[in-house]
Design a protein around this motif. Structure first.
Motif, PDB file in Angstrom:
ATOM      1  N   SER A 227      36.779  34.332  46.076  1.00  0.00           N
ATOM      2  CA  SER A 227      36.061  34.802  45.411  1.00  0.00           C
ATOM      3  C   SER A 227      36.188  35.771  44.758  1.00  0.00           C
ATOM      4  CB  SER A 227      35.374  34.941  47.035  1.00  0.00           C
ATOM      5  OG  SER A 227      35.593  36.379  47.829  1.00  0.00           O
ATOM      6  N   PRO A 228      37.527  36.582  44.897  1.00  0.00           N
ATOM      7  CA  PRO A 228      37.377  37.626  43.920  1.00  0.00           C
ATOM      8  C   PRO A 228      38.220  36.868  42.130  1.00  0.00           C
ATOM      9  CG  PRO A 228      39.002  37.899  45.752  1.00  0.00           C
ATOM     10  CD  PRO A 228      38.882  36.553  46.354  1.00  0.00           C
ATOM     11  N   ASN A 233      36.360  35.670  37.354  1.00  0.00           N
ATOM     12  CA  ASN A 233      35.426  34.874  36.293  1.00  0.00           C
ATOM     13  C   ASN A 233      34.008  34.642  35.808  1.00  0.00           C
ATOM     14  OD1 ASN A 233      38.024  33.526  35.297  1.00  0.00           O
ATOM     15  ND2 ASN A 233      38.827  31.925  36.721  1.00  0.00           N
ATOM     16  N   ALA A 234      33.550  34.976  37.084  1.00  0.00           N
ATOM     17  CA  ALA A 234      31.838  35.166  36.670  1.00  0.00           C
ATOM     18  C   ALA A 234      31.561  36.041  35.965  1.00  0.00           C
ATOM     19  CB  ALA A 234      31.466  35.127  38.062  1.00  0.00           C
ATOM     20  N   LEU A 302      27.159  45.583  42.981  1.00  0.00           N
ATOM     21  CA  LEU A 302      26.301  45.419  44.355  1.00  0.00           C
ATOM     22  C   LEU A 302      26.397  44.556  45.177  1.00  0.00           C
ATOM     23  CD1 LEU A 302      23.572  47.657  42.683  1.00  0.00           C
ATOM     24  CD2 LEU A 302      26.138  48.753  44.028  1.00  0.00           C
ATOM     25  N   THR A 303      26.193  43.552  44.634  1.00  0.00           N
ATOM     26  CA  THR A 303      25.844  42.582  45.652  1.00  0.00           C
ATOM     27  C   THR A 303      27.427  41.448  45.909  1.00  0.00           C
ATOM     28  OG1 THR A 303      26.144  40.492  43.191  1.00  0.00           O
ATOM     29  CG2 THR A 303      23.626  41.550  44.755  1.00  0.00           C
ATOM     30  N   TRP A 307      30.355  38.696  49.379  1.00  0.00           N
ATOM     31  CA  TRP A 307      30.213  37.631  49.172  1.00  0.00           C
ATOM     32  C   TRP A 307      31.864  37.278  48.429  1.00  0.00           C
ATOM     33  CZ3 TRP A 307      31.827  35.131  45.022  1.00  0.00           C
ATOM     34  CH2 TRP A 307      31.239  36.206  42.900  1.00  0.00           C
ATOM     35  N   VAL A 308      32.551  38.027  48.659  1.00  0.00           N
ATOM     36  CA  VAL A 308      33.490  38.720  47.655  1.00  0.00           C
ATOM     37  C   VAL A 308      34.274  39.122  48.700  1.00  0.00           C
ATOM     38  CG1 VAL A 308      35.035  39.534  46.035  1.00  0.00           C
ATOM     39  CG2 VAL A 308      32.876  39.070  45.494  1.00  0.00           C
ATOM     40  N   HIS A 309      35.938  38.149  49.463  1.00  0.00           N
ATOM     41  CA  HIS A 309      36.344  39.062  50.628  1.00  0.00           C
ATOM     42  C   HIS A 309      37.576  38.929  50.139  1.00  0.00           C
ATOM     43  CE1 HIS A 309      33.382  37.422  53.275  1.00  0.00           C
ATOM     44  NE2 HIS A 309      33.627  36.117  52.186  1.00  0.00           N
ATOM     45  N   TYR A 310      38.072  40.861  50.452  1.00  0.00           N
ATOM     46  CA  TYR A 310      39.310  40.639  49.605  1.00  0.00           C
ATOM     47  C   TYR A 310      40.445  41.080  51.119  1.00  0.00           C
ATOM     48  CZ  TYR A 310      37.010  41.963  44.972  1.00  0.00           C
ATOM     49  OH  TYR A 310      36.527  42.450  44.226  1.00  0.00           O
TER      50      TYR A 310
END
Length: 312
Positions: A227-228, A233-234, A302-303, A307-310
């Motif tokens: 996800s990171p 990339n997004a 902010l979002t 959903w991003v897990h480090y």
């Protein structure tokens, strides 16, 4: 250097031969001076000038005339081409970015399975990212999707399909540019491949021993751990999509295509600045684009916490 006498009464300044006379931190700023010159002279100063011009009426021939929020008022209430450019640009971003990322991730996962000659494949897949924004590729793309181009004459003719004039048809012209964007998937693919290589293999081995299906492994292991990289990339690809210019400029001959179907925001900004010489209005358009990109970037960060897990 400063020396003190034994009795501590007097001092004197002595410069030794070859002794460094600049402060210890000055050398770093000296080496950074080319960057400072470039940033302040070529980035910050022109940006501030364009911000001032966005509140003026300026045509390059006469001195700027202050009109306050006149450009922004016209932009928001009395400019149908601005609305068309926004619609085309957001449609392009909505289709091009997710499809490019999905395609790039799919190819990266295939290459991550230990393909022989991996370095060759990486170079070949990355090449379109280097060439895709060039004028030559845009001209080639226009020839491929012309009414008598290669796509219609060979690819679709094999299946007996009569293809449309892709570039001249407002229903399809924008999607030819979306396909061109997807074709430039090499850059995010390389980043995805590097992220996949960082995922510990023992996690997959444990999932295989537990009999977890491939679909659940992808959804529950690969995507969260990746996800990171997906987030990076997004954000980068979305910003690049908002700034897309060369393909639309070349393929539509700088007109925005039939019925403004390929009138990208940047292309409309170019028309206002260098075709009609309305530099003040073009500056206002540029700053609206800056605000749009900034809002998207802030919203993404902010979002991302949800959903991003480090890896801690």
């Amino acid at each position: 250097m400063t020396t003190t006498l034994a009795d501590g009464v007097s001092t004197r300044e002595v410069r030794e031969p070859g002794r460094r006379w600049l402060p210890h931190w000055a050398a770093g700023y000296l080496f950074l001076s080319p960057w400072f010159l470039g940033f302040f002279g070529l980035t910050l100063a022109p940006a501030l000038v364009s911000l001032y011009l966005s509140f003026t009426e300026f045509d390059l021939l006469r001195d700027p005339r202050w009109i306050g929020l006149g450009n922004y008022t016209r932009l928001a209430t009395n400019d149908p081409k601005f609305v068309a450019a926004m619609r085309v640009t957001f449609t392009y971003v909505l289709f091009a970015v997710p499809l490019k990322l999905i395609f790039a991730l799919s190819v990266a996962m295939l290459l991550n399975k230990g393909v022989r000659g991996l370095s060759i494949y990486r170079a070949l897949f990355y090449l379109p990212s280097l060439l895709g924004a060039s004028v030559a590729i845009a001209v080639l793309w226009r020839q491929l999707f012309a009414g008598d181009g290669l796509v219609n004459q060979i690819v679709l003719a094999v299946f007996g399909v009569q293809g449309p004039a892709w570039i001249a048809d407002p229903e399809y012209s924008l999607y030819t540019l979306v396909i061109l964007s997807i074709w430039q998937f090499g850059s995010p693919m390389i980043i995805f491949l590097a992220g996949l290589r960082q995922i510990p293999q023992d996690v997959y081995e444990a999932a295989e021993m537990d009999g977890v299906s491939r679909r659940r492994v992808f959804l529950r292991i690969t995507l969260p751990l990746l996800s990171p990289v997906i987030f990076f990339n997004a954000v980068v690809q979305t910003i690049d999509a908002f700034k897309a210019f060369t393909p639309a400029f070349i393929i539509s001959d700088a007109t925005g295509g039939p019925v403004n179907s390929t009138l990208f925001y940047t292309l409309y900004l170019y028309q206002e600045a260098f075709a009609y010489f309305r530099m003040g209005y073009a500056s206002a358009l540029a700053w609206v684009l800056v605000v749009i990109v900034a809002i998207f970037t802030v919203f993404s960060f902010l979002t991302s916490r949800y959903w991003v897990h480090y890896d801690e």
